[in-house]
Design an enzyme around this catalytic site. Structure first.
Site, PDB file in Angstrom:
ATOM      1  N   HIS A 104       0.843  -1.201   0.000  1.00 53.68           N
ATOM      2  CA  HIS A 104       0.000   0.000   0.000  1.00 53.68           C
ATOM      3  C   HIS A 104       0.870   1.239   0.000  1.00 53.68           C
ATOM      4  CE1 HIS A 104       1.236  -0.424   4.171  1.00 53.68           C
ATOM      5  NE2 HIS A 104       0.974   0.861   4.323  1.00 53.68           N
ATOM      6  N   ASP A 106       0.687   5.020   2.037  1.00 57.11           N
ATOM      7  CA  ASP A 106      -0.056   5.521   3.194  1.00 57.11           C
ATOM      8  C   ASP A 106      -1.112   6.549   2.787  1.00 57.11           C
ATOM      9  OD1 ASP A 106       1.299   3.914   4.978  1.00 57.11           O
ATOM     10  OD2 ASP A 106       2.906   5.373   5.265  1.00 57.11           O
ATOM     11  N   HIS A 273       4.632   0.052   0.003  1.00 55.71           N
ATOM     12  CA  HIS A 273       5.414  -0.679   0.991  1.00 55.71           C
ATOM     13  C   HIS A 273       4.572  -1.734   1.687  1.00 55.71           C
ATOM     14  CE1 HIS A 273       3.603   2.720   3.097  1.00 55.71           C
ATOM     15  NE2 HIS A 273       3.653   2.009   4.202  1.00 55.71           N
ATOM     16  N   ARG A 289       5.673   7.190  13.707  1.00 55.60           N
ATOM     17  CA  ARG A 289       5.522   7.640  12.323  1.00 55.60           C
ATOM     18  C   ARG A 289       4.984   9.057  12.260  1.00 55.60           C
ATOM     19  NH1 ARG A 289       1.339   4.788   8.202  1.00 55.60           N
ATOM     20  NH2 ARG A 289       0.055   6.653   8.484  1.00 55.60           N
TER      21      ARG A 289
HETATM   22 FE   LIG Z   1       2.101   1.991   5.738  1.00 52.98          FE
END
Ligand SMILES: [Fe+2]
Length: 298
Positions: A104, A106, A273, A289
């Protein structure tokens, strides 16, 4: 002076000579930004970052997102999404346990999908001297450029739907199957109606032009794309399977082996990723993140 060391064939570079805990001079930041967009995935080893310092560095690239899953945000730092398998004293997940089981990019289901994500590793699982929990990245720009001319023609102008709802049901189904096999159980946060309303389905071109580099790339992914618009379900399925298999050919992939203190950034308009779930408690994994908002995919 920064040093840039390319690792993968089409993507992935280590940048050294930079201490991200300190504000970077404008020219150093410009070099870092260029190296990042040129390499699509870039990482800095041996960093010691507080949440404030990570936020300050990534904010240089643009506006930071606050993730729709409020429960997984770091307390007092809503721009930081905790990605971890750790539990609090009540046995509840302290962050998002789902590090991404499908390929996917993000927030591709948002009208303005994420420009880049930065993941800072605080703790990594190690077993028998080997670090587990690798993250793999695939260059959608290199993959697009390598497509046969007739496929490029076929997908030119086609659109696909990115859907958070599609992702949720796919993920829940995959987890059920995983549990039935005796695999890892992942706690899921159930989204409220308001949270769901904030992420309506979006249509984007399959072939996206990168907002910074202007390279064309494939903007479809198996996690979030529900279907291709204006073709039969069978044709949609066939084309998507072909594109998914193409993007993750080994030549387009860089796999990152984490160390504590890595700050790794990836360009969500240029790569997809996927996480590896080969660890479980008592092996601990803890990452922070930050995600920079991008522009609508065109
Ligand atoms: Fe991700």
């Amino acid at each position: 002076m920064i040093t840039v060391n390319r690792i993968g064939k089409h993507l992935g570079a280590e940048i050294s000579g930079v201490d991200l805990s300190k504000p970077l001079a404008d020219d150093t930041f410009a070099q870092v930004a260029k190296a990042f967009f040129d390499n699509e995935v870039a990482f800095f080893r041996h960093q010691k970052l507080t949440p404030e310092q990570q936020v300050a560095f990534t904010r240089r690239f643009g506006v930071l997102e606050q993730h729709v899953r409020k429960e997984s945000r770091l307390k007092d730092h809503p721009e930081i999404l905790i990605i971890s398998n750790l539990l609090d004293e009540n046995g509840n997940a302290i962050g998002s346990q789902d590090a991404g089981r499908f390929w996917h990019s993000d927030l591709s289901y948002k009208k303005e999908p994420s420009m880049l994500s930065a993941l800072y590793s605080l703790e990594v699982p190690v077993k028998d001297g080997r670090v587990l929990g690798d993250t793999s990245f695939a260059s959608t720009t290199a993959a697009y450029e390598a497509l046969p001319a007739e496929t490029k023609q076929r997908i030119d102008g086609l659109k696909n739907v990115h859907s958070y709802r599609f992702y949720r049901s796919k993920n829940i189904e995959a987890q059920k199957q995983e549990q039935a096999r005796g695999g890892r159980v992942i706690q899921e946060h159930v989204l409220t109606d308001d949270q769901l309303k904030s992420v309506p389905d979006v249509e984007t071109p399959i072939v996206r032009t990168h907002p910074v580099t202007k390279r064309k790339g494939l903007f479809v992914n198996e996690a979030h794309t529900s279907h291709i618009v204006g073709v039969s379900p069978e044709e949609s399925e066939r084309l998507l399977s072909e594109l998914y298999a193409h993007v993750i050919k080994p030549e387009f992939v860089y796999t990152h082996h984490w160390q504590p203190g890595d700050l790794l950034m990836w360009d969500n308009a240029a790569v997809q990723h996927k996480a590896t779930f080969d660890y479980d408690l008592p092996l601990r994994r803890l990452m922070h993140r930050t995600t920079v908002r991008g522009t609508a995919a065109v």
